[in-house]
Design an enzyme around this catalytic site. Structure first.
Site, PDB file in Angstrom:
ATOM      1  NE  ARG A  30      -2.972  -0.555   3.319  1.00 38.43           N
ATOM      2  CZ  ARG A  30      -3.765  -0.666   4.592  1.00 38.43           C
ATOM      3  NH1 ARG A  30      -2.572  -0.252   5.069  1.00 38.43           N
ATOM      4  NH2 ARG A  30      -3.858  -2.209   4.427  1.00 38.43           N
ATOM      5  CG  HIS A  59      -0.345  -2.923   4.593  1.00 37.23           C
ATOM      6  ND1 HIS A  59      -0.223  -4.293   4.545  1.00 37.23           N
ATOM      7  CD2 HIS A  59      -0.553  -3.080   6.308  1.00 37.23           C
ATOM      8  CE1 HIS A  59      -1.676  -4.601   4.951  1.00 37.23           C
ATOM      9  NE2 HIS A  59      -1.325  -3.528   5.585  1.00 37.23           N
ATOM     10  CG  ASP A  66      -3.905  -6.185   6.153  1.00 35.44           C
ATOM     11  OD1 ASP A  66      -3.231  -6.021   7.005  1.00 35.44           O
ATOM     12  OD2 ASP A  66      -4.388  -4.975   5.694  1.00 35.44           O
ATOM     13  CD  GLU A 124      -5.452  -4.296  12.149  1.00 36.29           C
ATOM     14  OE1 GLU A 124      -6.025  -3.387  12.296  1.00 36.29           O
ATOM     15  OE2 GLU A 124      -4.720  -5.024  11.806  1.00 36.29           O
ATOM     16  CG  HIS A 127      -1.447  -6.470  10.318  1.00 33.53           C
ATOM     17  ND1 HIS A 127      -1.248  -5.422   9.143  1.00 33.53           N
ATOM     18  CD2 HIS A 127       0.011  -6.154  10.337  1.00 33.53           C
ATOM     19  CE1 HIS A 127      -0.268  -5.002   8.863  1.00 33.53           C
ATOM     20  NE2 HIS A 127       0.791  -5.316   9.782  1.00 33.53           N
TER      21      HIS A 127
END
Ligand SMILES: [Zn+2]
Length: 150
Positions: A30, A59, A66, A124, A127
């Site tokens: 990302r 990321h 994820d 999370e 993740h």
């Protein structure tokens, strides 16, 4: 993703296929500007669930993913203890609620990812960070430019 992280992910996938599951990938690399957008759009009391743009996200380094599992036979997503990107305690990998089956699937994903050098994020269950993430720089390359380079 960075090549070593992608190769580790592929190994996890191959192990899970033997057990009847596929990897359902929601997000991987990302660009940094997206991390900034997420942070600005998230209320401060939920900031534990998004990366601080001042630090950058793993990321942004191409070393985080994820993901969840899907059933190879039915093609359906596997039900976990909480939904992807849900901002509640149900997202914690240590969450004791949910059904026994949901916890077993969540823990299976974690176990297979850890075997390949990934670490789960404490807030999370979906993740995972690749072990050598700090060897890679934070990137702000837009997706379109990656496609052009390919
Ligand atoms: Zn993530």
């Amino acid at each position: 993703m960075q090549r070593p992280a992608a190769q580790a992910l592929l190994r996890a996938h191959r192990e899970l296929v033997k057990q009847g599951y596929g990897l359902l990938i929601f997000d991987a690399y990302r660009p940094w500007y997206v991390t900034k957008i997420f942070w600005d759009a998230t209320p401060p009391d939920k900031h534990e669930f998004v990366a601080d743009p001042a630090q950058g996200s793993r990321h942004n380094r191409g070393c985080a993913v994820d993901l969840s599992l899907y059933d190879l036979e039915t093609g359906s997503e596997i039900q976990m203890t909480g939904g992807y990107d849900e901002m509640s305690e149900r997202s914690y990998p240590s969450y004791r609620g949910g059904s026994e089956e949901e916890r077993a699937h969540r823990d299976l994903l974690r176990r297979e990812m850890e075997k390949q050098g990934f670490t789960v994020y404490p807030s999370e269950w979906w993740h995972f960070d690749y072990q050598d993430w700090n060897e890679y720089a934070i990137q702000n390359i837009p997706f379109e430019q990656i496609a052009e380079r390919h």
